[in-house]
Motif scaffolding. Structure first.
Motif, PDB file in Angstrom:
ATOM      1  N   LEU A  33       0.812  -1.216   0.000  1.00  0.00           N
ATOM      2  CA  LEU A  33       0.000   0.000   0.000  1.00  0.00           C
ATOM      3  C   LEU A  33       0.845   1.266   0.000  1.00  0.00           C
ATOM      4  O   LEU A  33       0.518   2.250  -0.671  1.00  0.00           O
ATOM      5  CB  LEU A  33      -0.945   0.004   1.211  1.00  0.00           C
ATOM      6  N   ILE A  38      -2.179  -1.597  -5.162  1.00  0.00           N
ATOM      7  CA  ILE A  38      -3.346  -2.161  -4.488  1.00  0.00           C
ATOM      8  C   ILE A  38      -3.485  -3.628  -4.870  1.00  0.00           C
ATOM      9  O   ILE A  38      -3.440  -3.982  -6.053  1.00  0.00           O
ATOM     10  CB  ILE A  38      -4.627  -1.361  -4.800  1.00  0.00           C
ATOM     11  N   TRP A 282     -10.319   2.556   0.489  1.00  0.00           N
ATOM     12  CA  TRP A 282     -10.284   1.755  -0.735  1.00  0.00           C
ATOM     13  C   TRP A 282     -11.707   1.305  -1.024  1.00  0.00           C
ATOM     14  O   TRP A 282     -12.549   1.220  -0.121  1.00  0.00           O
ATOM     15  CB  TRP A 282      -9.339   0.562  -0.618  1.00  0.00           C
ATOM     16  N   LEU A 303      -7.987   0.483 -10.303  1.00  0.00           N
ATOM     17  CA  LEU A 303      -8.874   0.185  -9.181  1.00  0.00           C
ATOM     18  C   LEU A 303      -9.133  -1.318  -9.151  1.00  0.00           C
ATOM     19  O   LEU A 303      -8.713  -2.049 -10.051  1.00  0.00           O
ATOM     20  CB  LEU A 303     -10.190   0.958  -9.328  1.00  0.00           C
TER      21      LEU A 303
END
Length: 386
Positions: A33, A38, A282, A303
């Motif tokens: 992180l 991610i 997140w 994402l």
């Protein structure tokens, strides 16, 4: 081990999305992180269930899942790196079908970091496994990018050229031309290699901007849906304004450091999550299984998310999310003939104490939800007409 410039783990923003298989309590994902990487941390829903709960309680993205017979709920070319550290998976079973599933999920030039005793072959059985696995990945056109002690990192090719140069009849074969590599809901895995699209072949890669520019750059796969760059930019700006309005309404009620795990129950292109980039949260972006499969756009933006049918329970522990965002989700399940009451109960199960739910839907849906507030012990803390 990969010797990226300046020893930067994210390779100047080129490594952003990671799949951690058999993740334990997701410490690998937690470590990444700080490098703006991610990870979707995945563990099987058997003996590891409680570890996923621990991961989510730490505020680390994680999901219950299993590498079995069905495809994982992610589109092709979603991850720059996959990771397996003593994950106790037999990668050689059924003609290497599980390794081929990882191959489907990796982007052009993506990496698979494998840490296991077989990688340094200390005994006869380890040596056998290592030889067979090495032969398999060679036929898959992977190459060793780095190897040290018990860890090896393979890299997937950038183009289809190596596949075309293999001898006729080489296994695993290429997948059929009519196979949709992005179809995942209930789709069986196949022991075949997913070749690249014409775009990726010409680009010699995914053509994505480095992070964070990719978050707001129109993804190359927009064209798969007939969406224009202007539509993407308008969607991004619309959701930026809506999220700003949400925060203005909720901020008097939000206690410091209480929002971390968020879920967008119908994420479309992921612009709700994109609007939250500057906040320490997140978002699990969920795409309905029967709608446009825009999850690949979400991953292309840097994402993460998954595919789901909200007529069913979501695969997570109780009390694991701090905020749920439901944009027209109730209207959608009504069209399917599913129970809105069941969905309310499922949302209540997923939500942590003092968590928030944002429902953006037509007025009859809002009125319906209001009827159940007292029974669910929910409180309406803010309302708006737009």
């Amino acid at each position: 081990m990969l010797n990226f410039s300046h020893n930067n783990l994210n390779n100047e923003g080129r490594v952003r999305t990671v799949l951690d298989v058999g993740c334990g309590v997701a410490s690998f994902g937690a470590y990444l992180l700080s490098s703006d990487i991610i990870a979707m941390s995945l563990a099987p829903n058997d003996v590891h269930q409680n570890q996923i709960q621990f991961a989510l309680e730490r505020g680390i993205p994680a999901c219950l899942g299993v590498l079995g017979t069905k495809r994982l709920p992610y589109p092709s070319r979603s991850f720059e790196l996959a990771h397996c550290s003593r994950c106790r998976i037999d990668w050689l079973q059924r003609d290497g079908i599980l390794l081929l599933e990882l191959d489907r999920l990796l982007r052009p030039g993506g990496y698979f970091a494998y840490s296991s005793p077989e990688a340094y072959a200390q005994d006869e059985e380890d040596l056998r496994i290592w030889k067979e696995m090495s032969a398999l990945v060679e036929r898959m056109c992977w190459r060793i990018a780095a190897k040290r002690n018990q860890t090896v990192i393979w890299q997937k090719p950038l183009t289809n050229d190596c596949y075309m140069e293999r001898a006729p009849g080489t296994n695993p074969p290429l997948c059929r031309s009519d196979d949709d590599p992005d179809a995942v809901w209930g789709v069986p895995m196949e022991a075949c290699i997913t070749p690249y699209s014409d775009h990726d072949q010409k680009a010699k890669g995914s053509g994505l901007a480095p992070w964070p520019a990719r978050l707001t750059s129109p993804p190359p796969r927009l064209a798969d849906f007939g969406y224009s760059n202007e539509m993407f930019e308008k969607d991004t700006e619309t959701w930026r304004q809506w999220v700003e309005n949400y925060w203005n309404l909720l901020s008097p009620k939000i206690e410091a450091n209480t929002l971390r795990n968020l879920m967008d129950m119908k994420a479309n292109m992921g612009s709700f999550a994109a609007a939250l980039k500057e906040r320490n949260v997140w978002v699990m972006n969920v795409i309905p299984e029967d709608g446009p499969n825009t999850l690949k756009l979400i991953y292309d933006r840097g994402l993460i998310g998954t595919t789901h049918n909200w007529c069913e329970a979501f695969s997570t522990y109780p009390r694991t999310y701090d905020l749920l965002h439901a944009w027209t989700v109730f209207s959608d399940i009504e069209k399917k003939g599913c129970s809105a009451e069941d969905l309310l109960l499922e949302m209540d199960r997923i939500l942590r104490p003092k968590g928030f739910i944002i429902i953006r839907d037509k007025q009859p849906v809002i009125d319906f939800v209001r009827k159940y507030l007292s029974a669910l012990h929910w409180e309406a803390v803010a309302t708006a007409d737009s």
